[in-house]
Design a protein around this motif. Structure first.
Motif, PDB file in Angstrom:
ATOM      1  N   HIS A  90      -3.272   7.392  15.939  1.00  0.00           N
ATOM      2  CA  HIS A  90      -1.825   7.227  15.984  1.00  0.00           C
ATOM      3  C   HIS A  90      -1.182   7.563  14.644  1.00  0.00           C
ATOM      4  N   ILE A  91      -1.882   8.311  13.860  1.00  0.00           N
ATOM      5  CA  ILE A  91      -1.328   8.853  12.622  1.00  0.00           C
ATOM      6  C   ILE A  91      -1.435  10.371  12.746  1.00  0.00           C
ATOM      7  N   TYR A  92      -0.297  11.048  12.513  1.00  0.00           N
ATOM      8  CA  TYR A  92      -0.270  12.494  12.770  1.00  0.00           C
ATOM      9  C   TYR A  92      -0.118  13.274  11.476  1.00  0.00           C
ATOM     10  N   ASP A  93      -0.337  14.606  11.561  1.00  0.00           N
ATOM     11  CA  ASP A  93      -0.096  15.436  10.376  1.00  0.00           C
ATOM     12  C   ASP A  93       1.278  16.094  10.407  1.00  0.00           C
ATOM     13  N   GLN A  94       2.066  15.796  11.463  1.00  0.00           N
ATOM     14  CA  GLN A  94       3.432  16.298  11.515  1.00  0.00           C
ATOM     15  C   GLN A  94       4.360  15.181  11.958  1.00  0.00           C
ATOM     16  N   ALA A  95       5.602  15.207  11.438  1.00  0.00           N
ATOM     17  CA  ALA A  95       6.584  14.194  11.826  1.00  0.00           C
ATOM     18  C   ALA A  95       6.993  14.422  13.266  1.00  0.00           C
ATOM     19  N   SER A  96       7.240  13.321  13.992  1.00  0.00           N
ATOM     20  CA  SER A  96       7.765  13.448  15.346  1.00  0.00           C
ATOM     21  C   SER A  96       8.444  12.134  15.669  1.00  0.00           C
ATOM     22  N   GLY A  97       9.289  12.096  16.677  1.00  0.00           N
ATOM     23  CA  GLY A  97       9.984  10.904  17.149  1.00  0.00           C
ATOM     24  C   GLY A  97      10.202   9.870  16.058  1.00  0.00           C
ATOM     25  N   SER A  98       9.671   8.651  16.288  1.00  0.00           N
ATOM     26  CA  SER A  98       9.815   7.616  15.286  1.00  0.00           C
ATOM     27  C   SER A  98       8.515   7.468  14.515  1.00  0.00           C
ATOM     28  N   THR A  99       8.428   8.178  13.433  1.00  0.00           N
ATOM     29  CA  THR A  99       7.234   8.067  12.594  1.00  0.00           C
ATOM     30  C   THR A  99       7.650   7.674  11.189  1.00  0.00           C
ATOM     31  N   GLN A 100       6.689   7.202  10.461  1.00  0.00           N
ATOM     32  CA  GLN A 100       6.927   6.761   9.093  1.00  0.00           C
ATOM     33  C   GLN A 100       5.999   7.573   8.200  1.00  0.00           C
ATOM     34  N   GLU A 101       6.578   8.196   7.194  1.00  0.00           N
ATOM     35  CA  GLU A 101       5.780   9.063   6.328  1.00  0.00           C
ATOM     36  C   GLU A 101       4.952   8.233   5.345  1.00  0.00           C
ATOM     37  N   VAL A 102       3.746   8.718   5.059  1.00  0.00           N
ATOM     38  CA  VAL A 102       2.952   8.082   4.017  1.00  0.00           C
ATOM     39  C   VAL A 102       2.153   9.168   3.312  1.00  0.00           C
ATOM     40  N   GLU A 103       2.119   9.066   1.975  1.00  0.00           N
ATOM     41  CA  GLU A 103       1.385  10.091   1.238  1.00  0.00           C
ATOM     42  C   GLU A 103       0.027   9.526   0.815  1.00  0.00           C
ATOM     43  N   ALA A 104      -1.023  10.336   0.986  1.00  0.00           N
ATOM     44  CA  ALA A 104      -2.355   9.848   0.655  1.00  0.00           C
ATOM     45  C   ALA A 104      -3.204  10.997   0.133  1.00  0.00           C
ATOM     46  N   GLU A 105      -4.255  10.616  -0.620  1.00  0.00           N
ATOM     47  CA  GLU A 105      -5.125  11.628  -1.201  1.00  0.00           C
ATOM     48  C   GLU A 105      -6.394  11.741  -0.357  1.00  0.00           C
ATOM     49  N   VAL A 106      -6.710  12.958   0.036  1.00  0.00           N
ATOM     50  CA  VAL A 106      -7.883  13.163   0.900  1.00  0.00           C
ATOM     51  C   VAL A 106      -9.151  12.885   0.096  1.00  0.00           C
ATOM     52  N   TYR A 107     -10.022  12.098   0.698  1.00  0.00           N
ATOM     53  CA  TYR A 107     -11.214  11.654  -0.007  1.00  0.00           C
ATOM     54  C   TYR A 107     -12.475  12.232   0.628  1.00  0.00           C
ATOM     55  N   PHE A 108     -12.440  12.317   1.929  1.00  0.00           N
ATOM     56  CA  PHE A 108     -13.633  12.797   2.654  1.00  0.00           C
ATOM     57  C   PHE A 108     -13.215  13.246   4.047  1.00  0.00           C
ATOM     58  N   VAL A 109     -13.769  14.345   4.495  1.00  0.00           N
ATOM     59  CA  VAL A 109     -13.368  14.895   5.797  1.00  0.00           C
ATOM     60  C   VAL A 109     -14.575  15.025   6.719  1.00  0.00           C
ATOM     61  N   GLU A 110     -14.454  14.498   7.940  1.00  0.00           N
ATOM     62  CA  GLU A 110     -15.490  14.703   8.956  1.00  0.00           C
ATOM     63  C   GLU A 110     -14.942  15.678   9.974  1.00  0.00           C
ATOM     64  N   LYS A 111     -15.583  16.855  10.055  1.00  0.00           N
ATOM     65  CA  LYS A 111     -15.082  17.858  10.992  1.00  0.00           C
ATOM     66  C   LYS A 111     -15.950  17.846  12.251  1.00  0.00           C
TER      67      LYS A 111
ATOM     68  N   PHE B 169       0.821  -1.215   0.000  1.00  0.00           N
ATOM     69  CA  PHE B 169       0.000   0.000   0.000  1.00  0.00           C
ATOM     70  C   PHE B 169       0.858   1.271   0.000  1.00  0.00           C
ATOM     71  N   GLY B 170       2.032   1.174  -0.594  1.00  0.00           N
ATOM     72  CA  GLY B 170       2.890   2.352  -0.642  1.00  0.00           C
ATOM     73  C   GLY B 170       3.570   2.650   0.671  1.00  0.00           C
ATOM     74  N   MET B 171       3.509   1.691   1.582  1.00  0.00           N
ATOM     75  CA  MET B 171       4.138   1.909   2.888  1.00  0.00           C
ATOM     76  C   MET B 171       5.214   0.867   3.114  1.00  0.00           C
ATOM     77  N   LYS B 172       6.187   1.220   3.890  1.00  0.00           N
ATOM     78  CA  LYS B 172       7.201   0.252   4.313  1.00  0.00           C
ATOM     79  C   LYS B 172       7.416   0.484   5.795  1.00  0.00           C
ATOM     80  N   ILE B 173       6.830  -0.378   6.586  1.00  0.00           N
ATOM     81  CA  ILE B 173       6.824  -0.141   8.025  1.00  0.00           C
ATOM     82  C   ILE B 173       7.821  -1.075   8.700  1.00  0.00           C
ATOM     83  N   PRO B 174       8.830  -0.534   9.359  1.00  0.00           N
ATOM     84  CA  PRO B 174       9.811  -1.383  10.036  1.00  0.00           C
ATOM     85  C   PRO B 174       9.176  -2.119  11.213  1.00  0.00           C
ATOM     86  N   LEU B 175       9.490  -3.409  11.353  1.00  0.00           N
ATOM     87  CA  LEU B 175       8.970  -4.203  12.465  1.00  0.00           C
ATOM     88  C   LEU B 175      10.034  -4.350  13.529  1.00  0.00           C
TER      89      LEU B 175
END
Lengths: 266, 357, 283
Positions: free
Chosen positions: B281-302, B258-264
């Motif tokens: 547990h998915i953030y909009d900013q990098a911090s500590g040990s995070t793994q970046e993933v790019e995705a296209e926004v499809y629908f937003v619940e505010k 899925f376009g991700m490579k997650i270290p185990l």
């Protein structure tokens, strides 16, 4: 534990026997030849005979009375549903002032003894040439069945969500068409059951039928007045003829039995 | 008050296995919640403990006494029912006091206890009324008062809050919990509402298809779910699951897809794994040990206090992300998110059990 | 909104007119006929009150009601509790119990006659077992007491199911959790029956009692078939006055008495014996 179980089934058996025995024995008696019936040592007949049934039907005019009974019942059902169904529908689907008063007075009519009504009805019938006619009895039976039909149809319709009908109206049907196409088919099984109950009510009614008629008597009225002067075995044959259709009908409406009688007796 | 021990409990309704071998040990004074979807057997388990349901197999103990075949009235338990079952023909005071009368308590003792229970639940001024004159919330309080007045060994509650409106439910949640703590009565509470379970239970027993899935504290259930079902059932929005390939580079292992490579964190000893990632547990900013993933926004619940973003991953699959606060996203916009690698869960795709790494 | 009201009234109107004509008007004219005496009003009633048969009819009607109604109630409650345990095969028993519902009073009387007549099966069994040498007579004006009890028994057989279905319907509508709560809180079986089930059944019991009492005062078919006028009853006398004596005024007077009793009983049940817990709140 075992004793308790045996006792339980014994009670169940006793109850079943208590209610079944008279039914079984009237059938037995109706099919027993005359000489066996009058023989005190013969409980079970040497052979069965349809003689009494045959004679009751074709010699003692039972056949004619049966036909009249069926005619009366069918006419009563037709009129009471034609008149009562719209009322039952209105009682559930509409809110209007005086609704509770109407419901209560319809309920109250059920507690008025038919005996009170039969005599003046006869006077009216004389005037309208309805005395001693099938139609006359049917109209009187309708008066007895109608309150039941209104209450039962109103309860059947209230069991069918109004939203089905509203959905049909949203999609372009008139209220009348929505009723015919949506609500009525859904209500059909319940309506059929209540028609059967109406049939039994009319089929069993004896008092009004005997007061209002002389020559055109329904089966129970005919038996009450004629067959009673006949030998015993004709009485039993008559009892069997009256019991069988009612029992069969009840069997087919088993599912609705408790709720329907609950309503009809309220 | 008592410990409750359940051993290999089975209950079959014809061919349906409502309870399929349940083992459970509940401490004295503990508040245990039975949690699961409808039809999972939680109510059957509660009713088996109460004695209302006869079990097919297995044993139930209160402390060291076996009660499996005792009728409910001899178990010294009480219960709060879903419909409250406050007897409509008795006044509130009689509803609460009648069980005491049956147990032949002296009259003044009954009065004292009824008063005590009524005060505890704030229904003292309702004692002289019939249930038909009470609101749903008040009837609920009567049901609870009736249940505690006997000082039962075990208090059972069958979805007691499910018939209340949302606001009242939140209020009663804390009240019931406080009351239980104060009385210290062993309590078993059935619900399908995970919020109720998490906030009230000392421990939670998650059930599915008549089987116990996991039994632990709210924290254990949330942070180390025993299997995919528990992981998916607890938490809102639901955990993201991805079935991924395992690849190794020397001694390092990765879940790839899925376009991700997650270290185990170790060797899963599997060719494939199911990765579970909670939206929070998915953030909009990098911090500590995070793994970046790019995705296209499809629908937003505010929801204003938080923003739930549904996104499409480049190689297919959908990722749900929960960001605290009111954050703007454009639909169709490509955005980078950051997966917290300390909080990912790894499951065996066949057994669906958690893999410890 | 007012259009909807008009529609509703139009739908109900035929029923109201029909009932007014076929029930309301006859009721009214019974009233008028009974009150218009030969010379002055109340003549008919005065004659009625001087007639010993009337007092006999009233006495026997009350006695029959007094025996039948309580026995039926107790039997019906017991039966309903039995059927409601939903044991295997309970639906068959339910059907058997409800068979008499489908039968008219005439049919029921004929069935009773099959059993109790001189050549009936009870006599046949007893004679074949050698317990009696000659048939026991249950009917005939010499055996009024026996007739009375056979009639009572027949009515109990015939109409207990009526009470039974009302009670059963009531029993089935009781929320099961009320009973489970009773189990949990230590009620014995007897306490459960008397403190929970029966009080909750009270509305059903009341309407069953009302129904049965009303019908008991209209008792006719069974008595007429089995005992004729040996045991006079109010409805039987109405029939006899009209059909056999061709005296519509007297018949109307009897009918009025029945209507009056009906009214009084309905009033007592409806307003005197209501359930308190149902009255004080919304159901």
């Amino acid at each position: 534990m075992m004793v308790k179980k045996i006792l339980f089934w014994f009670v169940v058996f006793l109850v079943a026997a208590w209610f079944l025995t008279p039914v079984v024995f009237i059938f037995l008696a109706a099919l027993t030849p005359a000489q066996d019936y009058y023989n005190p040592h013969k409980i079970f007949p040497s052979h069965f005979t349809l003689d009494h049934l045959y004679k009751l039907f074709f010699v003692l005019d039972g056949w004619k009375a049966t036909i009249i009974s069926i005619e009366v019942a069918l006419i009563s059902i037709a009129i009471s549903f034609a008149v009562g169904l719209p009322a039952g529908y209105a009682m559930t689907r509409y809110k209007f002032p005086g609704k509770n008063a109407i419901r209560l007075s319809i309920l109250l009519t059920r507690s008025i003894p038919l005996i009170v009504l039969a005599v003046p009805l006869m006077v009216i019938y004389m005037r309208f040439n309805l005395a001693d006619s099938v139609m006359g009895v049917a109209l009187a039976h309708t008066a007895m069945i109608l309150p039941f039909v209104v209450l039962i149809t109103s309860s059947i319709f209230s069991g069918i969500s109004v939203e089905y009908e509203e959905a049909a109206m949203v999609f372009g049907l008139t209220r009348f068409k929505a009723f015919i196409r949506i609500t009525l088919p859904l209500a059909l099984p319940g309506l059929a059951a209540s028609a059967i109950f109406s049939f039994i009510m009319s089929w069993n009614e004896v008092f009004v039928a005997s007061v209002l008629t002389l020559s055109n008597r329904t089966l129970p009225a005919h038996i009450l007045n004629t067959a009673m002067t006949s030998p015993d075995y004709f009485k039993f044959a008559a009892g069997m003829i009256m019991a069988v259709p009612a029992m069969i009908f009840i069997f087919f409406t088993k599912k609705y039995l408790v709720s329907m009688w609950g309503i009809s007796l309220k | 008050m008592a410990r409750v021990k359940i051993e290999n409990l089975k209950k079959y309704f014809g061919k349906v296995k409502a309870l399929d071998g349940i083992d459970l040990e509940i401490e004295d004074g503990e508040f245990v919640v039975l949690l699961g979807p409808s039809g999972c057997g939680k109510t059957t388990l509660l009713r088996s403990i109460s004695g209302l349901e006869k079990v097919t197999e297995g044993k139930v103990f209160f402390d060291d006494q076996e009660v499996t075949n005792l009728p409910p009235k001899d178990r010294n338990i009480s219960m709060v029912f879903q419909s409250y079952a406050v007897w409509p023909h008795m006044k509130v005071a009689d509803n609460i006091g009648y069980p005491l009368k049956i147990k032949k308590y002296p009259k003044d003792e009954i009065e004292k206890r009824v008063k005590w229970a009524a005060e505890l639940l704030n229904i003292s001024e309702l004692l002289d009324r019939y249930p038909a004159q009470l609101s749903g919330g008040q009837r609920q309080r009567v049901a609870v008062a009736r249940a505690i007045v006997l000082e039962p060994r075990v208090l059972l509650m069958d979805e007691p809050l499910s018939n209340l409106d949302a606001l009242l439910r939140v209020k009663m949640r804390s009240e019931l919990k406080k009351l239980q703590e104060r009385l210290g009565v062993t309590t078993i509470y059935v619900t399908h509402d995970q919020v109720e379970a998490m906030t009230m239970g000392d421990r939670i027993a998650v059930m599915k298809d008549g089987k116990l899935q996991q039994f632990g504290t709210a924290s254990e259930i949330y942070h180390t779910p025993a299997n995919i079902f528990v992981a998916g059932f607890v938490g809102s929005p639901q955990m993201n699951f991805f079935r991924m390939r395992v690849s190794s580079e020397g001694t390092k292992y990765f879940a790839v897809g899925f376009g991700m490579k997650i270290p185990l964190k170790g060797d899963p000893r599997k060719d494939q794994v199911v990765m579970g990632i909670r939206p929070e547990h998915i953030y909009d900013q990098a911090s500590g040990s995070t793994q970046e993933v790019e995705a296209e926004v499809y629908f937003v619940e505010k929801l204003m206090s938080e923003t739930i973003v549904h996104t499409n991953l480049p190689e297919g699959g959908r990722l749900v992300v929960k960001i605290p606060g009111d954050v703007s996203f454009q639909e169709g916009q490509k955005t980078k998110f950051y997966i917290d690698l300390d909080k990912v869960h790894v499951f065996d795709p066949e057994t669906e059990e958690r893999i410890k790494l | 909104m007012s259009e909807a009201k008009t529609v509703a009234w139009l739908l109900i109107l035929p029923t109201i007119l029909y009932l007014a004509f076929f029930i309301g008007y006859p009721l009214f004219s019974t009233f008028v006929m009974a009150l218009s005496g030969e010379e002055k009003a109340f003549d008919t009633f005065l004659n009625l009150f001087h007639d010993k048969t009337f007092w006999d009819a009233l006495k026997y009607t009350l006695m029959l009601a007094g025996v039948i109604v309580p026995v039926q109630l107790v039997l019906a409650i017991a039966l309903a509790l039995l059927v409601n345990t939903k044991f295997k095969g309970y639906s068959t028993l339910l059907y058997i119990v409800t068979i008499p519902l489908a039968l008219s009073d005439v049919t029921a009387a004929l069935m009773s006659y099959t059993m109790f007549s001189p050549m009936g099966y009870i006599n046949k069994f007893l004679m074949n077992l050698g317990l009696i040498s000659r048939p026991i007579y249950f009917f005939g004006f010499m055996y009024k007491t026996r007739e009375f009890w056979v009639i009572a028994l027949t009515e109990i057989w015939r109409a207990t199911p009526l009470v039974f279905v009302i009670i059963l319907a009531g029993l089935q509508s009781i929320n099961k959790e009320y009973l489970e709560a009773a189990d949990i809180f230590g009620f014995t079986k007897a306490q459960k029956l008397f403190k929970i089930i029966l009080p909750l059944l009270k509305p059903s019991i009341m309407s069953a009692l009302l129904m049965r009492t009303l019908f008991a005062f209209q008792i006719f078919g069974v008595v007429w078939m089995l005992a004729g006028r040996d045991i006079p009853v109010l409805a039987g006398e109405t029939y006899y006055q009209y059909i056999n004596l061709n005296n519509p005024k007297m018949a109307s007077a009897y009918a009025m008495i029945i209507a009056l009793i009906t009214l009084i009983i309905s009033y007592i049940y409806l307003f005197g014996l209501r359930s308190k817990h149902l009255e004080e709140g919304v159901r």
